[in-house]
Scaffold this motif. Structure first.
Motif: not given
Length: 302
Positions: A129, A173, A175-177, A185-186, A198
């Protein structure tokens, strides 16, 4: 009580008109006698007593049977509609300062800065990422800022990164979203001792936006209404449950406890596997699922 009745047959036979024809005078005599009999009955107090008793017997017999009928047999389609809870989504308030209790999701277009313009304090590499950056600026003294650098993005090739703003995060962290049909991304992390923040990141060529939520300890991203766009279900530390939904390009929210009109002692939980919201109290348990194609919760049959 004995009432003498006239002998109509004798009257007809005694008539001077042949063939026993029933004359108009005889008809009037019969009608007069019938009316007299009806008046006597109406003036008799026992007549009303009998009618009243018959009415009471009918009520005692029929009312228990009505009570046993299912509600929808009495109310028809209206009973089923009462089991649906309409969700009244609200847009995020436009506030200059965000209070501690605010649960809105806001958006911001990020500023792209050269890495050489800041003094890096901390770097957290997130494989696949990019990097989380915590830094200061010469013109801002010791004030802490944070942002991120994306892997395989033209900005990183140019030695640039995206600034989120003041502050810092820990336990970061990526992660894909695909939340709200807007995110790519998230980024999650702690932004205070008791607070988890977030940032949903939207990558649109050279424009990068974030949709941020300032108190989201537990997040589920699911398409609740089946329209192909992912909603976010957030459970706060205080066990309040919010649903966030993209409505005409704006992320709006609804509090599930408020929609269910909970009272003191009620508990509401969400099961992400079955996508069921459950309300429990000492008297009952009710289960709801988001209705397909509509902004409402549908009560499930037990």
């Amino acid at each position: 009580m004995n009432h003498d009745k006239p002998d109509w047959s004798a009257m007809v036979k005694a008539s001077s008109i042949p063939n026993g024809v029933f004359t108009e005078n005889m008809k009037q005599t019969v009608m007069s006698q019938v009316q007299q009999d009806q008046r006597k009955k109406m003036n008799n107090p026992f007549y009303f007593v009998i009618i009243t008793l018959l009415g009471l017997m009918i009520c005692v017999t029929i009312l228990p049977l009505i009570d046993r009928l299912p509600t929808n047999a009495i109310m028809g389609s209206e009973a089923a509609s009462d089991q649906n809870i309409l969700l009244d989504y609200e847009p995020t308030k436009d506030l200059k300062f965000i209070p501690e209790t605010d649960m809105g999701v806001r958006d911001s277009t990020l500023l792209r800065l050269p890495i050489t313009s800041v003094q890096i304090k901390e770097t957290v590499i997130i494989d696949g990422f990019g990097k989380y950056l915590n830094y200061t600026k010469a013109e801002e003294g010791d004030t802490s800022f944070f942002g991120f650098e994306l892997s395989n993005h033209f900005s990183s090739a140019n030695g640039e990164f995206y600034e989120i703003g003041y502050g810092a995060m820990t336990e970061v962290n990526f992660q894909k979203s695909d939340a709200f049909g807007l995110a790519d991304l998230r980024m999650d992390g702690r932004c205070g001792p008791q607070r988890k923040c977030t940032y949903w990141i939207s990558l649109d060529q050279d424009v990068v936006k974030v949709y941020y939520q300032m108190n989201a300890p537990t997040i589920y991203e699911q398409d609740l209404d089946g329209d192909g766009v992912t909603e976010a279900i957030i459970v706060t530390d205080g066990t309040q449950i919010y649903i966030y939904k993209n409505i005409a390009g704006q992320i709006q929210s609804v509090n599930v406890q408020s929609a269910l009109q909970t009272k003191y002692g009620d508990t509401v939980t969400y099961d992400p596997v079955s996508q069921v919201f459950q309300l429990t109290n000492e008297d009952e348990t009710r289960r709801y699922r988001y209705a397909a194609g509509g902004d409402k919760l549908r009560q499930l049959d037990e």
